[in-house]
Design a protein around this motif. Sequence first.
Motif, mmCIF file in Angstrom:
data_model
loop_
_atom_site.group_PDB
_atom_site.id
_atom_site.type_symbol
_atom_site.label_atom_id
_atom_site.label_comp_id
_atom_site.label_asym_id
_atom_site.label_seq_id
_atom_site.Cartn_x
_atom_site.Cartn_y
_atom_site.Cartn_z
ATOM 1 N N ASP A 25 0.829 -1.194 0.000
ATOM 2 C CA ASP A 25 0.000 0.000 0.000
ATOM 3 C C ASP A 25 0.872 1.257 0.000
ATOM 4 O O ASP A 25 1.855 1.339 0.747
ATOM 5 C CB ASP A 25 -0.906 -0.008 1.232
ATOM 6 N N SER B 37 -0.776 -13.176 10.186
ATOM 7 C CA SER B 37 -1.629 -12.046 9.811
ATOM 8 C C SER B 37 -2.205 -12.145 8.404
ATOM 9 O O SER B 37 -3.049 -11.339 8.026
ATOM 10 C CB SER B 37 -0.835 -10.738 9.923
ATOM 11 N N TRP B 38 -1.777 -13.125 7.624
ATOM 12 C CA TRP B 38 -2.229 -13.211 6.232
ATOM 13 C C TRP B 38 -3.654 -13.757 6.154
ATOM 14 O O TRP B 38 -4.016 -14.711 6.846
ATOM 15 C CB TRP B 38 -1.293 -14.107 5.428
ATOM 16 N N THR C 175 -3.668 -10.946 1.828
ATOM 17 C CA THR C 175 -3.202 -9.668 2.357
ATOM 18 C C THR C 175 -2.774 -9.828 3.804
ATOM 19 O O THR C 175 -3.274 -10.699 4.532
ATOM 20 C CB THR C 175 -4.294 -8.585 2.250
ATOM 21 N N SER C 176 -1.865 -8.974 4.207
ATOM 22 C CA SER C 176 -1.433 -8.865 5.597
ATOM 23 C C SER C 176 -1.484 -7.403 5.990
ATOM 24 O O SER C 176 -1.028 -6.538 5.246
ATOM 25 C CB SER C 176 -0.002 -9.404 5.773
ATOM 26 N N ASN C 177 -2.045 -7.116 7.164
ATOM 27 C CA ASN C 177 -2.047 -5.743 7.671
ATOM 28 C C ASN C 177 -1.050 -5.569 8.810
ATOM 29 O O ASN C 177 -1.096 -4.597 9.546
ATOM 30 C CB ASN C 177 -3.445 -5.334 8.135
ATOM 31 N N TYR D 197 -0.049 -6.936 -0.152
ATOM 32 C CA TYR D 197 -0.904 -7.808 -0.946
ATOM 33 C C TYR D 197 -0.029 -8.737 -1.791
ATOM 34 O O TYR D 197 1.028 -8.322 -2.298
ATOM 35 C CB TYR D 197 -1.803 -7.003 -1.877
ATOM 36 N N ASP E 168 2.779 -1.558 6.301
ATOM 37 C CA ASP E 168 2.393 -2.840 6.888
ATOM 38 C C ASP E 168 1.282 -3.540 6.108
ATOM 39 O O ASP E 168 0.954 -4.693 6.407
ATOM 40 C CB ASP E 168 1.923 -2.628 8.332
ATOM 41 N N LEU E 169 0.701 -2.844 5.137
ATOM 42 C CA LEU E 169 -0.409 -3.416 4.378
ATOM 43 C C LEU E 169 0.130 -3.961 3.055
ATOM 44 O O LEU E 169 0.491 -3.214 2.141
ATOM 45 C CB LEU E 169 -1.481 -2.355 4.124
ATOM 46 N N ASN F 31 0.813 2.800 3.653
ATOM 47 C CA ASN F 31 0.909 1.951 4.836
ATOM 48 C C ASN F 31 1.858 0.802 4.539
ATOM 49 O O ASN F 31 1.490 -0.140 3.843
ATOM 50 C CB ASN F 31 -0.474 1.437 5.228
ATOM 51 N N PRO G 282 -11.463 -3.307 1.828
ATOM 52 C CA PRO G 282 -10.673 -4.464 2.256
ATOM 53 C C PRO G 282 -11.282 -5.212 3.427
ATOM 54 O O PRO G 282 -11.030 -6.412 3.602
ATOM 55 C CB PRO G 282 -9.327 -3.840 2.648
ATOM 56 N N SER G 283 -12.105 -4.557 4.237
ATOM 57 C CA SER G 283 -12.622 -5.205 5.431
ATOM 58 C C SER G 283 -13.697 -6.225 5.112
ATOM 59 O O SER G 283 -13.946 -7.134 5.914
ATOM 60 C CB SER G 283 -13.175 -4.154 6.397
#
Length: 795
Positions: free
Chosen positions: A383, A408-409, A399-401, A391, A388-389, A386, A451-452
Amino acid sequence: MADVKVDSTGRFVYVGKMRRQRRLYLPPFSFVLGVCATALSAATWLLFLADSQTIGAQGKAAIPLDPVAWTPIGPAPSVNGRTTFLEDTSGRITAIAAHPTDPNVVYIGAAGGGVWKTTDGGSTWTPLTDAQSTLFIGALALASSNPDVIYAATGEANMGPSKVMEKRANIYYGRGILKSADGGNTWTLVGAAQFDRRAISRIVVDPTDPNTVYVAVGALAVNGLQGSTGIWKSTNGGSTWTNTTQSSISNMAAFSDLTMAPSDRLILYAAVGEPGGSASNGVYKTSDGGISWSPAGDFPIGVDNGRISVAVAPSAPGTAFAAVAGSGQSGSSLGRLYRMMKTTDGGATWLQSNPPTNICQGTTMRTNYLATAGDYHNTLAVDPKNADLVYAGGICVITSNAGGAPESWLSIGEGTSDGPHRDHHALAFDASDPPRLLDGNDGGIWRLRDPSGPAWDNLNTNLQITQFVGIALHPADPNTAYGGTQDTGVMKFSGDVRWVRQLRGDGGAFAVNPLSPNRVYTISRSGCSDGNYFKRSNNGGEPLPDGTGTWVTQVSGIDPFPTDPCDPPMNFYPPFVLEPANATPTQDRLLLGTNRVFETLNGAGMWNAISTPGMAGWTGNDRDRVDSIAAAPSDVNTVYASAGGHIFVTFDRGANWQQRDVPGLSDHFAALLVDGANNMIAYAARNRFGSGHVFRTIDGGQNWTDISGDLPNLPTNTIVLDAGVTPSLLYIGTDSGVFSSMDMGAHWSVFGVGLPNAQVVDLKLNLNLNILAAGTHGRGVWEILTRAGPPAARH
């Protein structure tokens, strides 16, 4: 009216609003009318031709057809009808480039469909490169300092051992790099000397200078040339190029990805990712704009690495990720996720942090996100705001946030029923705030709205980029056609550009019984291990009155292979033909090729082998796959077939075969055709460069004559014959459109106008309706009304 002039041979040259001149191959006046060419003006002849072709089919066609210009009939897009995947689809997208400030402007590169642009956020799309030398696209990039400057790399770099093993060779070479300085309105080809017949995996443009460009030359494509791989650089907008890695890394291994550090335009990371493994495979870094390269810190270099994708975090310049597929060597599994690596110190140190191995739905069970084809689908993106985001795209999107932490994936794009299609090749972000992920895959393009949810927007709308493998026409209804496609299934045309998907997965050749057109046949499979690849419907693929499906697998008598199911001695799309001369309203004779030729006399109810490698004159071995088959309409005992680059013919229905090769050639013949009235006259189309492309025999293959004439040096994929005129008219489909000849190949010209320079893989001629249909591998299906002369000239 369009400008038309007569050339020295008496043929017409059409000069319209095309970006380049195209020849319209109509018969010379003297042949048609028996008069001097000057006796009739070109304009008058065109009007006469149009009038002579106002036939019944034209009156019934829902999409009006034209005798001069090709008409697109879709899919634009294809819609679901009978499958478990509910979304609209278009075709394989290999590249996405988004405008840096306008979220409504996005460019896509289609594997075989060229470059397209939207200015309304994907509601509508416009093709930009139909008239260019090739529509095989591998990479796209905009100059952020001047977004009207676009670089489009031709040649797709997604070929690898998984596709070679499956005998699925549909990833093709390029011609160089297309450059536009006006937002895609006009284009110039640059780098042809360096990149002709190569494949390009990535383009990076200096954010401060639109003339400084880096190009990663990747894996060898079909009909491509080896060598000249590396990271190439131009500082003058593509006029000249220098290979910056030739001496320091390799000029033979595939360079699978390239990215630039956001804080320093002189820092780039390059991935060497030869899909089947190379001692050079790994991630490399330059800090001086390519003057020197070295391994990126402690990143593991070696033959166990396969294809590698790499992405940096725009908001954290020292953070980068690399996804490594296994090469199949030194303990790694071919195509599976081997390691996910991350650095936070500019590439000095890398830590492995793999996503779960059961994160995506596979054919029968959950699997790693690359499944077994990370040499084909392997892409990463971070991203823009971000770090930490993250894909990652493979068979699905994950995805991992949390910066790629293993736990986290999550999978956010399974492609099993809705959301984006499977097999992901391109990830990018639009200019929205916050940025929205754009995803290009085998089924087209989607945008991640939320994304949510996740919630996706399907942006395929009017994209006509479907990659057909085979097509078929209804014998009497111009509003019915069928086709098999690469990974978007088997589909049906019913007078609307929105074709209806009937079977999921991959589709190949298609055939319709001419006397009972509801009985149809196709190649359809869900993967390389799917042995139920031949299917028949007795109701045109439509549901029966009780609502049940009508497609039935028909492979009885075809021996299963004892080898790896994903490495059988047959093509992924095996050839088959329905022989109209022996069709009845209730039964059909068909021929199908694996490593043998099989025959059925009862509509595929039971198959019997009529050839065996190493026996009865069929030379070669059992790994030689049958590439093409043709039956003689005038003699049920005569069959021609090509396997292992050889041509075989039988005159006694397979009891004995004779090897009748084209002298000096033993590579690949994509199509065979037998004259309708004489079983000794046959044609062979060769889909390779050099040494001839169309051949003819008049003695059953004992002698072959090269009739390529003045045809350009283009692989030729399909051939049809209109014997209803004298002399017979030949049509061929090449890697750049359709050509025709009325003098048995002495001269060839582009047929019709308006057809994009796409790869034409299948031609079907319906003499009842005077329709010629072209199935392209990237621009859908196009049709034209065709009649070689006035009605009096036809038999």
